[in-house]
Structures are given as C-alpha cells and as structure tokens.
Design a protein around this motif. Structure first.
Motif, PDB file in Angstrom:
ATOM      1  N   MET A   1      32.032  45.088  50.085  1.00  0.00           N
ATOM      2  CA  MET A   1      30.670  44.554  50.157  1.00  0.00           C
ATOM      3  C   MET A   1      30.687  43.106  49.712  1.00  0.00           C
ATOM      4  N   ASN A   2      30.048  42.258  50.476  1.00  0.00           N
ATOM      5  CA  ASN A   2      29.910  40.862  50.115  1.00  0.00           C
ATOM      6  C   ASN A   2      28.447  40.577  49.845  1.00  0.00           C
ATOM      7  N   LYS A   3      28.180  39.846  48.781  1.00  0.00           N
ATOM      8  CA  LYS A   3      26.801  39.562  48.436  1.00  0.00           C
ATOM      9  C   LYS A   3      26.670  38.069  48.204  1.00  0.00           C
ATOM     10  N   ARG A   4      25.869  37.395  49.004  1.00  0.00           N
ATOM     11  CA  ARG A   4      25.673  35.974  48.825  1.00  0.00           C
ATOM     12  C   ARG A   4      24.433  35.530  49.576  1.00  0.00           C
ATOM     13  N   LYS A   5      24.084  34.255  49.459  1.00  0.00           N
ATOM     14  CA  LYS A   5      22.847  33.773  50.053  1.00  0.00           C
ATOM     15  C   LYS A   5      22.984  33.482  51.542  1.00  0.00           C
ATOM     16  N   SER A   6      24.178  33.159  52.019  1.00  0.00           N
ATOM     17  CA  SER A   6      24.360  32.869  53.427  1.00  0.00           C
ATOM     18  C   SER A   6      24.997  34.067  54.110  1.00  0.00           C
ATOM     19  N   HIS A   7      25.234  33.936  55.430  1.00  0.00           N
ATOM     20  CA  HIS A   7      25.813  35.034  56.190  1.00  0.00           C
ATOM     21  C   HIS A   7      27.314  34.874  56.395  1.00  0.00           C
ATOM     22  N   LYS A   8      27.933  33.896  55.726  1.00  0.00           N
ATOM     23  CA  LYS A   8      29.363  33.704  55.862  1.00  0.00           C
ATOM     24  C   LYS A   8      30.107  34.585  54.862  1.00  0.00           C
ATOM     25  N   THR A   9      31.228  35.146  55.333  1.00  0.00           N
ATOM     26  CA  THR A   9      32.047  35.960  54.446  1.00  0.00           C
ATOM     27  C   THR A   9      32.777  35.059  53.464  1.00  0.00           C
ATOM     28  N   PRO A  10      32.771  35.399  52.180  1.00  0.00           N
ATOM     29  CA  PRO A  10      33.482  34.579  51.201  1.00  0.00           C
ATOM     30  C   PRO A  10      34.962  34.474  51.540  1.00  0.00           C
ATOM     31  N   SER A  11      35.538  33.301  51.344  1.00  0.00           N
ATOM     32  CA  SER A  11      36.940  33.067  51.666  1.00  0.00           C
ATOM     33  C   SER A  11      37.731  32.834  50.390  1.00  0.00           C
ATOM     34  N   LEU A  12      38.688  33.719  50.103  1.00  0.00           N
ATOM     35  CA  LEU A  12      39.523  33.524  48.927  1.00  0.00           C
ATOM     36  C   LEU A  12      40.441  32.316  49.100  1.00  0.00           C
ATOM     37  N   LYS A  13      40.910  32.098  50.314  1.00  0.00           N
ATOM     38  CA  LYS A  13      41.831  30.989  50.542  1.00  0.00           C
ATOM     39  C   LYS A  13      41.182  29.639  50.275  1.00  0.00           C
ATOM     40  N   ASN A  14      39.900  29.530  50.541  1.00  0.00           N
ATOM     41  CA  ASN A  14      39.213  28.249  50.382  1.00  0.00           C
ATOM     42  C   ASN A  14      38.546  28.083  49.021  1.00  0.00           C
ATOM     43  N   ALA A  15      38.566  29.129  48.212  1.00  0.00           N
ATOM     44  CA  ALA A  15      37.908  29.064  46.911  1.00  0.00           C
ATOM     45  C   ALA A  15      38.761  28.268  45.931  1.00  0.00           C
ATOM     46  N   LYS A  16      38.121  27.386  45.195  1.00  0.00           N
ATOM     47  CA  LYS A  16      38.829  26.618  44.178  1.00  0.00           C
ATOM     48  C   LYS A  16      39.042  27.456  42.930  1.00  0.00           C
ATOM     49  N   ARG A  17      38.052  28.271  42.585  1.00  0.00           N
ATOM     50  CA  ARG A  17      38.116  29.044  41.343  1.00  0.00           C
ATOM     51  C   ARG A  17      37.702  30.486  41.621  1.00  0.00           C
ATOM     52  N   VAL A  18      38.549  31.448  41.240  1.00  0.00           N
ATOM     53  CA  VAL A  18      38.328  32.857  41.561  1.00  0.00           C
ATOM     54  C   VAL A  18      38.395  33.694  40.287  1.00  0.00           C
ATOM     55  N   ILE A  19      37.448  34.609  40.133  1.00  0.00           N
ATOM     56  CA  ILE A  19      37.484  35.615  39.069  1.00  0.00           C
ATOM     57  C   ILE A  19      37.873  36.943  39.708  1.00  0.00           C
ATOM     58  N   VAL A  20      38.840  37.636  39.132  1.00  0.00           N
ATOM     59  CA  VAL A  20      39.259  38.938  39.632  1.00  0.00           C
ATOM     60  C   VAL A  20      39.009  39.969  38.538  1.00  0.00           C
ATOM     61  N   LYS A  21      38.082  40.897  38.788  1.00  0.00           N
ATOM     62  CA  LYS A  21      37.810  41.968  37.826  1.00  0.00           C
ATOM     63  C   LYS A  21      38.486  43.235  38.298  1.00  0.00           C
ATOM     64  N   ILE A  22      39.187  43.920  37.387  1.00  0.00           N
ATOM     65  CA  ILE A  22      40.003  45.084  37.745  1.00  0.00           C
ATOM     66  C   ILE A  22      39.522  46.300  36.966  1.00  0.00           C
ATOM     67  N   GLY A  23      39.229  47.375  37.687  1.00  0.00           N
ATOM     68  CA  GLY A  23      38.757  48.601  37.066  1.00  0.00           C
ATOM     69  C   GLY A  23      39.892  49.452  36.519  1.00  0.00           C
ATOM     70  N   SER A  24      39.560  50.299  35.550  1.00  0.00           N
ATOM     71  CA  SER A  24      40.567  51.139  34.887  1.00  0.00           C
ATOM     72  C   SER A  24      41.295  52.056  35.857  1.00  0.00           C
ATOM     73  N   ALA A  25      40.566  52.585  36.852  1.00  0.00           N
ATOM     74  CA  ALA A  25      41.169  53.557  37.765  1.00  0.00           C
ATOM     75  C   ALA A  25      42.324  52.955  38.560  1.00  0.00           C
ATOM     76  N   LEU A  26      42.327  51.643  38.740  1.00  0.00           N
ATOM     77  CA  LEU A  26      43.396  50.986  39.479  1.00  0.00           C
ATOM     78  C   LEU A  26      44.621  50.743  38.611  1.00  0.00           C
ATOM     79  N   LEU A  27      44.422  50.698  37.295  1.00  0.00           N
ATOM     80  CA  LEU A  27      45.479  50.309  36.377  1.00  0.00           C
ATOM     81  C   LEU A  27      46.207  51.478  35.737  1.00  0.00           C
TER      82      LEU A  27
END
Length: 262
Positions: A1-27
């Motif tokens: 799910m992507n949530k933002r004000k515009s209709h463009k999909t967020p791009s990780l490659k073009n992002a200068k700063r990224v936060i990655v949150k990781i849930g317990s079930a994955l770890l």
C-alpha cells in the motif's frame, strides 16, 4: 500500500533519505525465538546498495522483546509489562549486534538510538534527537532506532514502533518510509477471513472509510496491525514523506520493492 498526496508511486531509487521499519515477525522465528540471519543479511545487502547510491538509510526495528524472551527462558504466551521490559533489555544488545554484523560485512557502521514517542513531543529532546540523527547520517552511519521499551509503558503495550517510525520520518525529513511487515498492504477486509477482500494499492488520503478497513493484531512477538501503520502514515504524510507498506517475508525486500513487487 502506498499512501501519499499525489498519484505517483514512491520511488526508493530516487529517494534521498529512506526510513525502513521492520516488524518482529520478519526478524524472529516464532517457534525457536532465533533471528532470521539470512533475511537480515539480505536486507543489509539491499541497504548497502542504497548507501552506495548515496542515499541515507535509517532502520527502525522491532524484535528486542522477541529476541530477549528466549534468553530469559520465558514460556510461550503473553508477558506482563515488567517481563516485556526485562526481555527488551536483554534483547536490545543482541539485536543491535546482529545488525552490526550484517551491515558490517558491507563496511557500514551501525549506531543504535533508543527513543520513545515522548522524545518526538518534547521540543528540546526532539531537536537533540534530530541533530544526532543528522550528524550520524552526515558521517555515513546507519542509525538503528528502537523503541526504548525498558522505560516505555503505554508504547510497549500498543506496538508503537510503527508510529515512532512515522515520527522519525517527519523529524528527519525522509522522502520515503517503508513499513516492512508480514502483509502486503491495506485490504477492504481481513483477507484471512474474507475471500472477497480486495487489495488497495494506493491511498491518497486517510479517510474514515480507510480507517474502518484497518484492523489490529496481537501475536506472541508483536503488536499493532494495519491501524498502527495508518498512524505512521498520519505522522509522515504532512511532512511530505511517502509511505509504503510491503510484504517483507522474502529475502532482499527493498530490492523487491524497487523491482515493483508489493
């Protein structure tokens, strides 16, 4: 799910700063309480690629309680608040060491920071935390943030690492917040209970109807659910940060997002 004000999909490659949150079930393996080392190593490889492109990456990680409870020989089932805090105190060091090893294999330096939601609400502490994060990023480190479960009370009960990640994203001016979980986004109903549930790939605004679709969850090793992810989005979106909720069960989860996987 992507949530933002515009209709463009967020791009990780073009992002200068990224936060990655990781849930317990994955770890953490639910049966053994052991860390999924291979998965962590694949995540570290993804982060190394991003750092090689000159991107800043911050990790917000759950999992301290899940790791610590095994070393304290807690039986399966729910823990009291004081037991959760004891497990967190034991697990934090082990979790940070695991990240240090995985990222260190790629020449990356990890810096652990323990925060509470109060730290983002008190102006002086907010500025101090922001300055520390900014300095660490400038020096090329990968900040590893965890809820300070040894002192938190309400937060530890309600799985606030999602909301904390949203606050950090706003604090540090992140371009994209990635919430890696064991679900691939928002559905019109719980897909585990309703076969007609539809996946919603893009959400432009968090309306009452959207909130009604979000459920909560509580497992032995994690709390929260989609409702806390919407709370993260409510914190991050006003700061201009896009939010991606993605299924992180497979290895190289950030690479998969860049390739267009949900």
């Amino acid at each position: 799910m992507n949530k933002r004000k515009s209709h463009k999909t967020p791009s990780l490659k073009n992002a200068k700063r990224v936060i990655v949150k990781i849930g317990s079930a994955l770890l953490v393996d639910a049966d053994s309480g052991m860390l999924y080392r291979a998965w962590m190593e694949s995540l570290a490889a993804d982060i190394a690629v991003m750092r090689g492109r000159g991107q800043d990456v911050i990790i917000v990680s759950s999992g301290a309680i899940a790791v610590g409870r095994r070393h304290l020989n807690f039986s399966s089932g729910a823990l009291r608040l004081d037991e959760k805090q004891a497990a967190a105190a034991t697990g934090m060091a082990r979790l940070a060491h695991a990240y240090e090893e995985a990222l260190g294999n790629h020449g990356l330096t990890v810096a652990q920071i323990l925060l509470t939601l109060d730290d983002s609400e008190n102006r002086r502490r907010y500025i101090n935390a922001r300055n520390t994060l900014t300095t660490l990023l400038r020096l090329g480190a990968v900040p590893l943030i965890n809820e300070n479960d040894t002192v938190a009370t309400d937060e530890i009960r309600f799985g606030e690492n999602d909301r904390l990640a949203g606050r950090v994203a706003a604090m540090i001016g992140a371009d994209v917040l990635v919430l890696l979980s064991d679900v691939d986004g928002l559905y019109t109903a719980d897909p585990n209970k309703d076969a007609t549930a539809r996946h919603i790939p893009l959400v432009d605004a968090i309306t009452p109807e959207i909130k009604a679709m979000a459920g909560s969850s509580q497992t032995e090793y994690g709390t929260g659910g989609m409702i806390t992810k919407l709370a993260a989005a409510r914190a991050a979106l006003p700061a201009g940060c896009s939010v991606v909720v993605a299924d992180g069960n497979g290895e190289n989860p950030l690479k998969a997002i860049e390739a267009g996987g949900r």
